[in-house]
Design a protein around this motif. Structure first.
Motif, mmCIF file in Angstrom:
data_model
loop_
_atom_site.group_PDB
_atom_site.id
_atom_site.type_symbol
_atom_site.label_atom_id
_atom_site.label_comp_id
_atom_site.label_asym_id
_atom_site.label_seq_id
_atom_site.Cartn_x
_atom_site.Cartn_y
_atom_site.Cartn_z
ATOM 1 N N UNK A 16 0.858 -1.193 0.000
ATOM 2 C CA UNK A 16 0.000 0.000 0.000
ATOM 3 C C UNK A 16 0.892 1.241 0.000
ATOM 4 N N UNK A 17 0.859 1.976 -1.100
ATOM 5 C CA UNK A 17 1.719 3.154 -1.245
ATOM 6 C C UNK A 17 2.744 2.886 -2.324
ATOM 7 N N UNK A 18 2.980 3.882 -3.175
ATOM 8 C CA UNK A 18 3.851 3.651 -4.332
ATOM 9 C C UNK A 18 5.025 4.616 -4.380
ATOM 10 N N UNK A 19 5.450 5.076 -3.209
ATOM 11 C CA UNK A 19 6.660 5.895 -3.149
ATOM 12 C C UNK A 19 7.886 4.997 -3.111
ATOM 13 N N UNK A 43 -3.417 5.544 -3.485
ATOM 14 C CA UNK A 43 -4.562 6.456 -3.413
ATOM 15 C C UNK A 43 -4.656 7.364 -4.645
ATOM 16 N N UNK A 44 -3.518 7.808 -5.148
ATOM 17 C CA UNK A 44 -3.498 8.722 -6.290
ATOM 18 C C UNK A 44 -3.517 7.930 -7.605
ATOM 19 N N UNK A 45 -3.841 8.593 -8.716
ATOM 20 C CA UNK A 45 -3.773 7.879 -9.995
ATOM 21 C C UNK A 45 -2.340 7.711 -10.484
ATOM 22 N N UNK A 46 -1.378 8.308 -9.788
ATOM 23 C CA UNK A 46 0.025 8.302 -10.233
ATOM 24 C C UNK A 46 0.917 7.654 -9.179
ATOM 25 N N UNK A 47 1.965 6.942 -9.607
ATOM 26 C CA UNK A 47 2.882 6.354 -8.630
ATOM 27 C C UNK A 47 4.043 7.288 -8.290
ATOM 28 N N UNK A 48 4.988 6.777 -7.493
ATOM 29 C CA UNK A 48 6.288 7.382 -7.156
ATOM 30 C C UNK A 48 6.268 8.285 -5.930
ATOM 31 N N UNK A 49 5.112 8.512 -5.321
ATOM 32 C CA UNK A 49 5.068 9.259 -4.055
ATOM 33 C C UNK A 49 5.813 10.572 -4.134
ATOM 34 N N UNK A 80 -0.422 -2.593 -10.661
ATOM 35 C CA UNK A 80 -0.637 -1.297 -10.005
ATOM 36 C C UNK A 80 -2.133 -1.011 -9.979
ATOM 37 N N UNK A 81 -2.619 -0.606 -8.824
ATOM 38 C CA UNK A 81 -4.007 -0.154 -8.721
ATOM 39 C C UNK A 81 -4.017 1.241 -8.112
ATOM 40 N N UNK A 82 -3.999 2.243 -9.007
ATOM 41 C CA UNK A 82 -4.060 3.623 -8.534
ATOM 42 C C UNK A 82 -5.498 4.042 -8.312
ATOM 43 N N UNK A 83 -5.677 5.194 -7.681
ATOM 44 C CA UNK A 83 -7.016 5.724 -7.371
ATOM 45 C C UNK A 83 -7.787 4.759 -6.469
ATOM 46 N N UNK A 84 -7.075 4.010 -5.669
ATOM 47 C CA UNK A 84 -7.708 3.089 -4.718
ATOM 48 C C UNK A 84 -7.202 3.447 -3.329
ATOM 49 N N UNK A 419 -1.566 0.047 -14.367
ATOM 50 C CA UNK A 419 -0.277 0.618 -14.766
ATOM 51 C C UNK A 419 -0.346 1.251 -16.165
ATOM 52 N N UNK A 420 -1.100 0.621 -17.080
ATOM 53 C CA UNK A 420 -1.228 1.196 -18.431
ATOM 54 C C UNK A 420 -1.883 2.577 -18.352
ATOM 55 N N UNK A 421 -2.766 2.750 -17.383
ATOM 56 C CA UNK A 421 -3.400 4.055 -17.190
ATOM 57 C C UNK A 421 -2.376 5.089 -16.778
ATOM 58 N N UNK A 422 -1.480 4.694 -15.861
ATOM 59 C CA UNK A 422 -0.419 5.620 -15.447
ATOM 60 C C UNK A 422 0.512 5.933 -16.622
ATOM 61 N N UNK A 423 0.876 4.909 -17.411
ATOM 62 C CA UNK A 423 1.800 5.203 -18.524
ATOM 63 C C UNK A 423 1.118 6.135 -19.530
#
Ligand code: NAP
Length: 460
Positions: A16-19, A43-49, A80-84, A419-423
């Motif tokens: 949980x968390x993508x930083x 939580x965010x639609x984007x990774x890397x914190x 990856x599951x962003x926005x969750x 992840x494809x959404x983030x890319x």
């Protein structure tokens, strides 16, 4: 430890968390001898914190660590599951039901307060708000920073305080090649700031800056540094002799400098704490008390004297550290702002492990260290998890399929960004930046981010 489940199927872990801590934990798991699958929940639609939303945009080299995260994301078994959001879309109980183990690595989401009168006046900000705004955090896009003032005071002697002071002082030419958001570039470019005062409650020998970051303050195109030699007297004993020695050398060199006539001056003050922020409707001044250092329990602490002074200013940024926020159902140490844990194993108030629940990064150890610190930290957590696997303390759920989490999210009406959404977001941002010779132009609102994720992901 090649085969750890009865059927040889991989163990499934939710991170949980993508930083940095989350990615390093995922990387360690996916590199382990035993097969693992990792679902990263963000939580965010984007990774890397904080690599995307905390690191100052004029430090692009620090951001290149994201390439290592991209390599981890490309490993088989990573999703990856962003926005969750855990606590909104999924609970801790859901995660322990759907996965063999959970690693919480969601960082420190709040900031420490000064607890002084006037702290909530207009023009008094936390550094975390300013940093999130100029970096394009979608929760902060609508903040309005009025930089049309003469003097700003930054409270705190850490690297974030230097980031804030430096960003405020950058020239349009310095900002142009960065991924600072458009409104921030405009506001900083149009700012009438003439002086930025950085105030430390203890002495220069106790500052927690790293020397590289301090040195950089003296290399800005549009700002001179000013240190009164008297500020460096009685510096006191160092806590980290090497870093402190170098910091003091840099400050002594700053103190020798003649004003270079640049439009902004960055001034360093030490041994002072804010006691009140004054103003009718917005910040007009900050009141400081002089401190002396006193040893208490082996640590030099700032003790107020009876000497007060007032600095007129239109802006105050408190940069006195981040603070972790807990999650329902997880044991939390409120004093430290961390999940209760021992070497990454989450435990309750009595010290008994919760089982299958781990943590890494700032929510494990507090908001300290640089990006790389999280690699070792996450490795320690993963080592504890692997030990639990080896000792038979983790039970593999053969009956839970990898699709179960997606089905549950759909049932709950969530719109996960895979992840494809983030890319897709990444491509849109990079393409927008390319025209201007910038690394990217960030999408800044939830709608923009979610639309970009869905639009291009759907097209592919
Ligand atoms: P930090 O390094 O812990 O600094 C916090 C500062 O706030 C300290 O100077 C502390 O003074 C002061 N402070 C705390 N409470 C105060 C109060 N009530 N009144 C006045 N001053 C107070 O935290 P940070 O700057 O937020 O940085 C967080 C972490 O991120 C650090 O490990 C930092 O190195 C890292 N970071 C790294 C970079 C980089 O590598 N470029 C950039 C940004 C951040 P005391 O020492 O007296 O407690």
């Amino acid at each position: 430890m090649p085969r750890v489940t009865a059927t040889g199927t991989p163990l499934r872990v939710a991170v949980v968390g993508s930083g940095p801590a989350g990615f390093y934990a995922a990387g360690s798991l996916l590199d382990a001898e035993a097969p693992f699958e990792v679902d990263m929940i963000e939580r965010l639609p984007t990774p890397w914190g904080l690599v995307r939303l905390g690191v100052a945009p004029d430090h692009p080299k620090l951001k290149t660590v994201s390439r290592a995260f991209e390599r981890i994301a490309a490993k088989p078994g990573f999703r990856f599951f962003g926005n969750v959001e855990v606590g909104r879309d999924l609970t801790h109980a859901d995660l322990t039901r759907l996965y063999d183990a959970v690693i919480y690595a969601f960082g420190a989401q709040s900031d420490r307060r000064l607890g002084i009168p006037g702290e909530d006046l207009a023009g008094s900000w936390s550094a975390t708000e300013f940093v999130a705004w100029y970096n394009g955090h979608p929760d902060f896009h609508d903040l309005e920073f009025d930089l049309d003032v003469e003097r700003a005071v930054v409270i705190g002697n850490g690297n974030v305080a230097l980031d804030v002071a430096r960003m405020l002082a950058l020239t349009p030419e310095e900002l142009a090649p960065t991924d600072t958001t458009e409104p921030a570039i405009e506001a900083i470019g149009a700012s009438t700031l003439r002086e930025i005062v950085i105030v430390g409650r203890r002495g220069p020998a106790q500052a927690s800056w790293t020397t590289q970051e301090l040195k950089e303050m003296g290399e800005l195109a549009g700002a001179d540094v000013r240190v009164d030699p008297a500020e460096l007297e009685g510096a006191g004993a160092a806590q980290d002799p090497t870093n402190t020695k170098r910091n003091l050398e840099v400050l002594h060199e700053f103190a020798l400098r003649q004003p270079g006539g640049k439009p902004v001056v960055i001034r360093f003050l030490f041994f002072r704490s804010p006691t009140a922020i004054h103003g009718e409707t917005r910040v007009e001044s900050v009141e400081l008390v002089r401190n002396r250092l006193e040893e208490q329990d082996g640590r030099l602490v700032a003790v107020p004297t009876d000497k007060h002074e007032t600095i007129e200013c239109g802006l105050v940024f408190r940069s006195v550290g981040y603070r972790g926020v807990g999650l329902p159902d997880l044991p939390f140490d409120d004093r430290r702002g961390t999940i209760r844990n021992a070497a990454g194993r989450v435990h309750d108030e009595t010290g008994s492990p919760l089982g299958a629940t781990y943590c890494a990064g700032w929510i494990k150890r507090g908001p300290t260290g640089i990006i790389g610190t999280n690699k070792k930290d996450a490795a320690e957590t993963v080592a504890a998890l692997l030990e639990d696997v080896q000792e038979g303390r983790l039970v593999h759920r053969e009956d839970v399929s990898a699709d179960a989490v997606e089905a549950l999210l759909v049932e709950r009406g969530s719109r996960p960004v895979v992840y494809a959404g983030w890319t897709s977001i990444d491509e849109v941002e990079r393409a927008a930046g390319e025209k201007f010779g910038r690394p990217r132009v960030k999408l800044r609102t939830w709608d923009e981010l979610l639309d970009a994720a869905e639009h291009v992901a759907a097209a592919s």
